[in-house]
Write an enzyme that holds these catalytic residues in place. Structure first.
Site, PDB file in Angstrom:
ATOM      1  N   SER A  10      80.729  73.091  25.077  1.00 45.40           N
ATOM      2  CA  SER A  10      81.494  71.547  24.312  1.00 45.40           C
ATOM      3  C   SER A  10      81.735  70.929  26.383  1.00 45.40           C
ATOM      4  CB  SER A  10      82.947  71.851  23.845  1.00 45.40           C
ATOM      5  OG  SER A  10      83.607  70.824  24.804  1.00 45.40           O
ATOM      6  N   HIS A  35      78.215  70.645  23.047  1.00 46.47           N
ATOM      7  CA  HIS A  35      78.912  69.326  21.756  1.00 46.47           C
ATOM      8  C   HIS A  35      79.482  68.498  22.789  1.00 46.47           C
ATOM      9  CE1 HIS A  35      82.215  70.436  18.524  1.00 46.47           C
ATOM     10  NE2 HIS A  35      83.025  70.113  19.878  1.00 46.47           N
ATOM     11  N   ASP A  37      82.744  66.013  22.595  1.00 42.94           N
ATOM     12  CA  ASP A  37      84.049  65.520  22.254  1.00 42.94           C
ATOM     13  C   ASP A  37      84.174  63.689  22.410  1.00 42.94           C
ATOM     14  OD1 ASP A  37      85.238  67.650  21.193  1.00 42.94           O
ATOM     15  OD2 ASP A  37      85.052  68.449  23.620  1.00 42.94           O
ATOM     16  N   MET A  39      87.278  61.315  22.582  1.00 42.93           N
ATOM     17  CA  MET A  39      88.485  61.042  21.785  1.00 42.93           C
ATOM     18  C   MET A  39      88.798  58.841  22.284  1.00 42.93           C
ATOM     19  SD  MET A  39      89.746  64.540  23.298  1.00 42.93           S
ATOM     20  CE  MET A  39      89.147  65.940  23.207  1.00 42.93           C
ATOM     21  N   HIS A  68      80.947  65.151  17.781  1.00 42.16           N
ATOM     22  CA  HIS A  68      82.722  65.350  17.640  1.00 42.16           C
ATOM     23  C   HIS A  68      82.930  64.951  17.354  1.00 42.16           C
ATOM     24  CE1 HIS A  68      86.580  68.387  17.349  1.00 42.16           C
ATOM     25  NE2 HIS A  68      86.593  67.361  15.566  1.00 42.16           N
ATOM     26  N   MET A  70      86.582  62.060  17.665  1.00 45.80           N
ATOM     27  CA  MET A  70      87.748  62.224  17.350  1.00 45.80           C
ATOM     28  C   MET A  70      89.229  60.864  17.374  1.00 45.80           C
ATOM     29  SD  MET A  70      88.583  66.156  18.975  1.00 45.80           S
ATOM     30  CE  MET A  70      86.454  65.538  19.948  1.00 45.80           C
ATOM     31  N   MET A 139      89.266  73.061  13.598  1.00 47.87           N
ATOM     32  CA  MET A 139      89.669  73.145  14.867  1.00 47.87           C
ATOM     33  C   MET A 139      91.039  74.088  14.387  1.00 47.87           C
ATOM     34  SD  MET A 139      88.418  70.340  16.071  1.00 47.87           S
ATOM     35  CE  MET A 139      89.222  70.468  17.659  1.00 47.87           C
ATOM     36  N   GLY A 147      91.121  74.083  26.429  1.00 40.56           N
ATOM     37  CA  GLY A 147      91.693  74.918  26.986  1.00 40.56           C
ATOM     38  C   GLY A 147      93.056  75.216  27.053  1.00 40.56           C
ATOM     39  N   ASP A 175      86.686  75.231  16.794  1.00 39.10           N
ATOM     40  CA  ASP A 175      86.377  74.732  17.892  1.00 39.10           C
ATOM     41  C   ASP A 175      87.769  74.710  18.353  1.00 39.10           C
ATOM     42  OD1 ASP A 175      86.380  72.746  19.925  1.00 39.10           O
ATOM     43  OD2 ASP A 175      85.640  70.950  18.385  1.00 39.10           O
ATOM     44  N   GLY A 176      87.771  75.492  19.444  1.00 37.97           N
ATOM     45  CA  GLY A 176      88.911  75.281  19.849  1.00 37.97           C
ATOM     46  C   GLY A 176      89.703  77.358  20.297  1.00 37.97           C
ATOM     47  N   GLY A 197      84.427  75.304  25.333  1.00 37.43           N
ATOM     48  CA  GLY A 197      84.376  74.674  26.583  1.00 37.43           C
ATOM     49  C   GLY A 197      84.819  75.710  27.987  1.00 37.43           C
TER      50      GLY A 197
HETATM   51  C1  DX5 Z   1      89.455  69.691  21.308  1.00 36.54           C
HETATM   52  C2  DX5 Z   1      87.966  70.049  21.701  1.00 36.54           C
HETATM   53  C3  DX5 Z   1      86.731  70.680  22.130  1.00 36.54           C
HETATM   54  C4  DX5 Z   1      87.311  71.777  23.342  1.00 36.54           C
HETATM   55  C5  DX5 Z   1      87.687  72.837  23.791  1.00 36.54           C
HETATM   56  O1  DX5 Z   1      89.927  68.646  21.143  1.00 36.54           O
HETATM   57  O2  DX5 Z   1      87.399  69.301  20.376  1.00 36.54           O
HETATM   58  O3  DX5 Z   1      86.139  70.370  22.190  1.00 36.54           O
HETATM   59  O4  DX5 Z   1      86.477  71.250  24.191  1.00 36.54           O
HETATM   60  O5  DX5 Z   1      87.992  73.649  24.424  1.00 36.54           O
HETATM   61  P1  DX5 Z   1      88.369  74.587  24.309  1.00 36.54           P
HETATM   62  O6  DX5 Z   1      87.057  76.068  24.172  1.00 36.54           O
HETATM   63  O7  DX5 Z   1      89.022  74.955  26.054  1.00 36.54           O
HETATM   64  O8  DX5 Z   1      89.844  75.024  23.990  1.00 36.54           O
HETATM   65 ZN    ZN Z   2      85.403  69.619  19.582  1.00 37.49          ZN
END
Ligand code: DX5
Ligand code: ZN
Length: 220
Positions: A10, A35, A37, A39, A68, A70, A139, A147, A175-176, A197
């Site tokens: 990510s 990936h 993200d 938002m 992705h 969101m 998720m 993080g 993811d996460g 990520g």
């Molecule tokens: C969170 C994102 C993830 C995020 C994951 O809302 O969708 O893709 O970047 O980050 P880590 O791997 O650090 O949890």
């Molecule tokens: Zn994501």
């Protein structure tokens, strides 16, 4: 069952001042998907990137862009992300009342369609769209930030969705909070695409981190 595990770093945890170079670096380090993200500060409490940025990083990798979304509403933006170079477009089941329509629209745009579930959303929410998706994204944190800590409550959901998929050609992505330890747990539960990520970008050598995540697959 032997699973070919894909790793989708990510870029949320990348250095945004050097985003093109970062995308190239994870590509060369062995990423399967990039990936991205997206938002909106509404569906999730954070703002990230839009189609302009996706378009600007597109030349830096030939790997599939796993976008992705969101965001809510999502339908008005599908065409723009498609045109910007997305290959897989994932929408949230919670982002609107017409999930089936969104998935159809993504296919009309010629892209792979994904559906994502927040931690509190049951697997049954996607029961009637299983024949309309190419990817299901579970998720394993509440979306919005990198993080965060992995939610073990989602392991049972991953296993349930793996059963629901049956012999359909659907990828099961998580993811996460994915690190080498949680990677092993989600793969054991049935996941085959791992988003990471902070584990990739904050761990030093990107290739080593990607291999560590991939190496967590059970040897069968
Ligand atoms: C969170 C994102 C993830 C995020 C994951 O809302 O969708 O893709 O970047 O980050 P880590 O791997 O650090 O949890
Ligand atoms: Zn994501």
């Amino acid at each position: 069952m032997s699973q070919a595990i894909k790793i989708a770093p990510s870029i949320l945890s990348a250095d945004f001042a050097r985003l093109g170079e970062e995308v190239k670096a994870i590509d060369e380090a062995g990423a399967d998907y990039i990936h991205i993200d997206v938002m909106d500060g509404h569906f999730v409490p954070n703002l990230t990137i839009g189609p302009v940025v996706v378009k600007s990083i597109r030349p830096h990798s030939k790997k599939p862009f796993d976008v992705h979304l969101m965001i809510e509403p999502v339908d008005p933006y599908l065409e723009a992300f498609s045109a910007a170079g997305a290959d897989i477009i994932t929408v949230h089941a919670e982002a609107g009342p017409h999930l089936d329509r969104s998935l159809q629209r993504i296919h009309e745009l010629g892209k792979k369609a994904g559906v994502s579930l927040n931690p509190a959303t049951p697997a049954s929410a996607i029961e009637y769209v299983l024949d309309s998706v190419d990817l299901i994204l579970v998720m394993t944190v509440n979306p919005g930030f990198g993080g965060q800590s992995f939610l073990t409550s989602q392991l049972a959901k991953i296993a349930r969705i793996r059963e629901m998929i049956g012999d359909r050609a659907i990828e099961l992505e998580v993811d996460g909070g994915i690190n080498p330890e949680t990677a092993r747990q989600v793969v054991d539960a049935g996941a085959d695409v791992l988003v990471a990520g902070s584990a990739v970008f904050n761990g030093g050598d990107y290739g080593q981190q990607i291999n560590a995540l991939r190496g967590s697959a059970p040897k069968i």
